[in-house]
Design a protein around this motif. Structure first.
Motif, short mmCIF file in Angstrom:
data_model
loop_
_atom_site.label_atom_id
_atom_site.label_comp_id
_atom_site.label_asym_id
_atom_site.label_seq_id
_atom_site.Cartn_x
_atom_site.Cartn_y
_atom_site.Cartn_z
N GLN A 1 51.31 38.64 4.81
CA GLN A 1 51.67 37.33 4.21
C GLN A 1 52.81 36.58 4.74
O GLN A 1 53.02 35.44 4.71
CB GLN A 1 51.87 37.42 2.61
N ILE A 2 53.86 37.45 5.02
CA ILE A 2 55.20 37.05 5.57
C ILE A 2 55.08 37.08 6.98
O ILE A 2 55.59 35.99 7.68
CB ILE A 2 56.31 37.78 4.76
N PHE A 3 54.71 38.14 7.79
CA PHE A 3 54.99 37.97 9.18
C PHE A 3 53.70 37.70 9.71
O PHE A 3 53.46 37.88 11.03
CB PHE A 3 55.54 39.55 9.42
N ASN A 4 52.40 37.51 9.16
CA ASN A 4 51.30 37.13 9.91
C ASN A 4 50.89 38.28 10.85
O ASN A 4 50.39 38.00 11.86
CB ASN A 4 51.38 35.79 10.43
N GLY A 5 50.99 39.44 10.28
CA GLY A 5 50.65 40.68 11.27
C GLY A 5 51.36 41.05 12.31
O GLY A 5 51.00 41.86 13.29
N THR A 6 52.56 40.42 12.51
CA THR A 6 53.38 40.71 13.61
C THR A 6 54.30 41.79 13.55
O THR A 6 55.30 41.96 14.16
CB THR A 6 54.41 39.56 13.90
N ARG A 7 54.09 42.62 12.51
CA ARG A 7 54.46 44.03 12.24
C ARG A 7 53.64 45.29 12.14
O ARG A 7 52.49 44.90 12.02
CB ARG A 7 55.72 43.94 11.19
N THR A 8 54.01 46.40 12.19
CA THR A 8 53.11 47.52 11.97
C THR A 8 53.66 48.31 10.78
O THR A 8 54.90 48.84 11.20
CB THR A 8 52.99 48.24 13.36
N PRO A 9 53.00 48.57 9.85
CA PRO A 9 53.83 49.53 9.07
C PRO A 9 54.31 50.76 9.34
O PRO A 9 53.64 51.33 10.06
CB PRO A 9 52.58 49.61 7.94
N MET B 1 64.01 61.62 2.08
CA MET B 1 63.78 60.28 1.96
C MET B 1 65.30 59.51 2.03
O MET B 1 65.98 58.86 1.55
CB MET B 1 63.48 59.84 0.64
N ALA B 2 65.83 59.76 3.42
CA ALA B 2 67.24 59.38 3.73
C ALA B 2 67.10 58.04 3.83
O ALA B 2 68.40 57.53 3.68
CB ALA B 2 67.29 59.98 5.35
N SER B 3 66.18 57.21 4.27
CA SER B 3 66.05 55.88 4.06
C SER B 3 64.67 55.48 3.92
O SER B 3 63.81 56.29 3.93
CB SER B 3 66.67 55.13 5.23
N ILE B 4 63.94 54.36 3.83
CA ILE B 4 62.55 53.85 3.63
C ILE B 4 62.43 52.98 4.75
O ILE B 4 62.63 51.92 5.24
CB ILE B 4 62.81 52.87 2.45
N PRO B 5 61.47 53.65 5.69
CA PRO B 5 60.85 53.16 6.89
C PRO B 5 59.78 51.97 6.27
O PRO B 5 59.34 52.09 5.27
CB PRO B 5 59.99 54.16 7.38
N MET B 6 60.21 50.84 6.97
CA MET B 6 59.36 49.76 6.64
C MET B 6 58.26 49.20 7.55
O MET B 6 57.20 49.31 7.51
CB MET B 6 60.50 48.33 6.45
N TRP B 7 58.80 48.87 8.68
CA TRP B 7 57.68 48.55 9.79
C TRP B 7 58.34 48.62 11.02
O TRP B 7 59.74 48.72 11.40
CB TRP B 7 57.20 47.39 9.57
N TYR B 8 57.55 49.02 12.11
CA TYR B 8 57.77 48.95 13.40
C TYR B 8 57.69 47.32 14.24
O TYR B 8 56.73 46.71 13.66
CB TYR B 8 56.91 49.75 14.51
N GLY B 9 58.68 47.23 15.10
CA GLY B 9 58.74 45.84 15.52
C GLY B 9 57.90 45.29 16.64
O GLY B 9 57.62 46.09 17.48
N LYS B 10 57.51 44.03 16.61
CA LYS B 10 57.04 43.28 17.37
C LYS B 10 57.94 42.35 17.59
O LYS B 10 58.12 41.51 16.56
CB LYS B 10 55.58 42.84 17.33
N THR B 11 58.58 41.99 19.03
CA THR B 11 59.35 40.88 19.05
C THR B 11 58.66 39.84 19.44
O THR B 11 57.93 39.78 20.51
CB THR B 11 60.43 40.99 20.07
N THR B 12 58.94 38.45 18.73
CA THR B 12 58.41 37.39 19.04
C THR B 12 59.34 36.15 19.15
O THR B 12 60.18 36.08 18.62
CB THR B 12 57.50 36.97 17.67
N MET B 13 59.03 35.52 20.35
CA MET B 13 59.96 34.54 20.91
C MET B 13 59.40 33.23 21.38
O MET B 13 58.11 33.26 21.41
CB MET B 13 60.76 35.11 22.16
N GLY B 14 60.22 32.14 21.16
CA GLY B 14 59.57 30.85 21.60
C GLY B 14 60.64 30.36 22.50
O GLY B 14 61.96 30.46 22.59
#
Length: 552
Positions: free
Chosen positions: A345-353, A515-528
């Motif tokens: 909804q927010i990243f339109n699939g440009t991240r990976t959990p 649970m030292a921190s909470i992993p959220m997602w792996y990055g895909k860098t998107t540029m324009g």
């Protein structure tokens, strides 16, 4: 490393072999980039943000300053834009027979921007300065493996551990020795098989003699050694670089001038790219990610690439906010986050959990290290929290820097937590990145806060040791586990790649237990980019490859 391949010599396991299995990456969009072939010269403008600290390589640990310093300073090692594989840059050779004693020969005739020649002492002096605790350099931790590092640390207690009684025993590490003008040696306390891989990180850059005359003034206008010189840092407005006409390295830039324009939010930067008033925006606002709107806004002027990046939620140290001390409370919060829905909804699939703490692009990555704690399950999250006695505070807070386009996803994360746990959660913005990082570094930030980690060098170790080892420079939550520390040390000393990776994976498993921190997602860098430029390419680190950018 964009040029003739040159290997970095390492005993028992080559640096290139260490990386071969995991560093090259692309994505379903084909790792697009604009066509090259533009003219030499001209100038470009790039989306920038406020550096946290003065622009000294040994004192910069974030991307706002790091992106600038990567152009201003060359290092012993350079990382290939596509694969992140290390190749010698300022180093003529890096040799070792035992992964504990290293001999580094630097190329002759290399110069700083003030015309002085780069010599072995410039590396040794810079590294000793960074490691000497009273100097307070952010990246001082990176020199911990070198023999004698401990004697440069303060021993006092309280608010001023470096007071007279706690003054370090020494000012120079015994493990660094200048052999001649172009040769120095490194001796580490234990074997460190991937040390040559690390030497392309900015903390290991050489500093000219002029730095030591006035470090504060230097930080405002550093004298570097790279393809670009810093002309001006107009605080809160811009950082201006010009091409170094005397650069003799293998990775020169094409344009004559790069201006990093500082914005307080990514949305106006994106709009300026649409209007051709800004040339490159290094991230895309959430509003333009929806339904891939950025692709129609910027046809043939956008790129996306999987990169060595992970986003997590950190917890304030117990001494700052004890409400998050319980491991079960932390796991409950993590299970309450619907990563898949937020990404769509927010990243339109440009991240990976994220399913762990290490990026998939590096060798040694192991999937599902976090287990069920990183899997959305509202019922399990609530029952886990209830079994832990509930959340001890009035509300959960999630802080973010307001100049980075994080408002939408942090609010969505809080909504997910609130709905699953029945506990109020508030996303709260901090004015800019510099202020945000200062509050974290000064241990004034309570609750949870966003943290994004872009790899400094391509190694599984870089996703673990600097972030979670006791006392590490980027250990913002003050996590400490002696067993984790010991496994990290064992892994660094291992000469067999499989053995090293296994030990690092065991250390990562402890992060899941605690649970030292909470992993959220792996990055895909998107540029324009605008119609004014061509050759825009995303590196394996998620940065712009400025050797390829040119003006149309």
């Amino acid at each position: 490393m964009r040029g003739t391949t040159r290997t970095v010599a390492v005993a028992a396991m080559s640096a290139v072999a260490l990386l071969a299995a995991g560093c090259g990456s692309g994505d379903s969009d084909g790792d697009q980039s604009s066509a090259g072939g533009g003219a030499e010269g001209g100038e470009i403008t790039v989306y920038g943000c406020n550096p946290q600290n003065p622009l000294v390589p040994q004192n910069t640990g974030e991307t706002c300053g790091g992106d600038v310093l990567d152009q201003v300073f060359s290092k012993l090692v350079h990382y290939d834009a596509d694969t992140a594989a290390p190749e010698n840059d300022q180093a003529e050779s890096i040799d070792t027979d035992d992964n504990q004693n290293f001999t580094i020969k630097i190329k002759q005739g290399l110069k700083f921007h003030d015309g002085t020649e780069i010599k072995a002492k410039n590396f040794v002096d810079a590294w000793n300065y960074a490691a000497y605790a009273p100097n307070g350099q952010y990246n001082g931790y990176f020199f911990e493996p070198i023999e004698g590092f401990g004697d440069l640390q303060c021993t006092g207690d309280g608010d001023d551990p470096c007071a007279k009684a706690g003054k370090p025993k020494a000012e120079e590490m015994t493990g660094l020795q200048v052999v001649d003008d172009y040769t120095f040696t490194i001796k580490t306390t234990e074997k460190v098989s991937n040390l040559p891989v690390r030497l392309g990180y900015s903390a290991f850059a050489a500093l000219p003699d002029v730095f030591f005359d006035d470090p504060e003034a230097f930080g405002n206008k550093p004298v570097g050694s790279g393809p670009y010189k810093l002309d001006a840092w107009n605080k809160e407005q811009s950082i201006v670089l010009s091409k170094n006409a005397d650069y003799t390295g293998d990775w020169p830039g094409k344009v004559d001038k790069i201006t990093f324009k500082i914005y307080q939010d990514v949305d106006p930067a994106y709009n300026d790219v649409l209007a051709d008033n800004l040339d490159i925006v290094t991230s895309i606002p959430a509003s333009a990610l929806i339904d891939d709107k950025y692709k129609s806004d910027l046809p043939d002027r956008n790129a996306q690439k999987e990169t060595g990046r992970i986003d997590v939620l950190d917890f304030a140290p117990s001494s700052v906010d004890p409400n998050y001390d319980s491991v079960e409370v932390r796991k409950a919060i993590s299970m309450a986050i619907d990563r898949d829905t937020i990404i769509q909804q927010i990243f339109n699939g440009t991240r990976t959990p994220a399913t762990g703490w290490v990026s998939p692009v590096v060798d040694g990555y192991k999937a599902d290290q976090c287990g069920e704690a990183c899997t959305y399950d509202a019922e399990k999250a609530k029952s886990t929290l209830e079994a832990a006695g509930g959340f001890p505070g009035d509300k959960i807070t999630l802080s973010y820097n307001a100049d980075g386009g994080h408002k939408e996803w942090t609010e969505a994360t809080c909504n997910s937590i609130k709905q699953a746990l029945g506990v109020d959660c508030v996303a709260q913005g901090v004015v800019d990145f510099a202020t945000f990082r200062s509050q974290i570094g000064d241990r004034k930030m309570k609750g949870m806060f966003r943290a994004g980690w872009q790899m400094d060098y391509p190694s599984i170790e870089n996703f673990l040791a600097p972030l979670y080892k006791t006392g590490a420079s980027s250990n913002d939550g003050d996590y400490s586990n002696p067993e984790f520390d010991d496994l990290i040390d064992q892994a660094a000393a291992a000469t067999d790649e499989a053995e090293a990776n296994s030990l690092y994976q065991q250390a990562e498993a402890l992060l899941a237990e605690d649970m030292a921190s909470i992993p959220m997602w792996y990055g895909k860098t998107t540029m324009g980019w605008s119609n004014n430029v061509t050759g825009v390419k995303i590196t394996a680190f998620g940065t712009v490859d400025y050797t390829q950018v040119s003006v149309q």
